[in-house]
Write a protein that holds these residues in place. Structure first.
Motif: not given
Length: 228
Positions: A21-39, A85-89
């Motif tokens: 197990a080598h890596a990092l964990a997940g990201a969080v969007e500011q204020n808990g909201l995804f203002s832009s799906a592609k941001r 839904w992939n919030a990054n892509t």
């Protein structure tokens, strides 16, 4: 009576999940909201990041502290479509990873592609217990009125992505489950983090971490942190 399938032992016979197990964990969007799906969740040009500190470092598996288990995942075959839904892509996918005859490896391959390291477009086999665990969690949420897609944030992360984030972002764990594709970060739109954490812990898959706007699950040692 609804048909249900219990997958204890089935996954172990089909997939070999690496113990490292080598890596990092997940990201969080500011204020808990995804203002832009592609941001992007990290802005390298401006030197800003939307990441929270990640899950506790995993010890060296050679020390014997990490135990890989096959949990007793229970899936209702009458409601076995996993919607993500992939919030990054901004990708959307619907999967049927389990059928009455067993695990559908082609569907799992689709899931692996969806849960890739999107920064480098690298794919690795995601621990299938986590995919099936997400399906069971979604089924539980649907019985309480949830009708949306699961908001997926992070699955596999490459060593290069891990090192880049360690250089540019505070709180990135040196050892984590993401590099071995044994961790998923997600949220359920409209469902509180507290309720999502409870459902995640009830799955008994391994680690559960609670963050302001997402939940981390992994197939490592059973442990809880953050708000979990």
């Amino acid at each position: 009576m609804q048909r249900r399938v219990f997958l204890n032992g089935l996954i172990a016979g089909v997939f070999a999940v690496p113990a490292t197990a080598h890596a990092l964990a997940g990201a969080v969007e500011q204020n808990g909201l995804f203002s832009s799906a592609k941001r992007p969740l990290i802005d390298l040009e401006n030197g800003t990041s939307l990441f929270d500190p990640f899950e506790p470092d995993e010890p060296d598996p050679n020390l014997g502290d990490v135990v890989t288990r096959v949990p007793n995942v229970s899936v209702d075959l009458n409601e076995n479509e996993l919607a993500l839904w992939n919030a990054n892509t901004d990708e959307h996918i619907r999967l049927r990873p389990i059928t009455s005859t067993g695990i559908d490896q082609q569907e799992l391959a689709r899931a692996n592609r969806f849960m890739r390291d999107w920064r480098r477009n690298e794919v690795k086999t995601v621990d299938p217990t986590l995919i099936l665990g997400l399906l069971e969690l979604q089924q539980r949420a649907r019985r309480n009125g949830f009708r949306d897609e699961i908001r997926f944030l992070s699955g596999y992360r490459s060593p290069q992505t891990n090192e880049m984030l360690r250089r540019t972002t505070r709180g990135v764990a040196k050892y984590s489950m993401h590099l071995d594709a044994r961790a998923i970060d997600f949220s359920l739109p409209g469902v509180s983090i507290r309720d999502t954490i409870k459902m995640a812990k009830d799955l008994g898959l391994g680690g559960v971490g609670g963050y302001p706007s997402f939940v981390h699950i992994d197939s490592g040692r059973r442990r809880y942190w953050g708000t979990a």
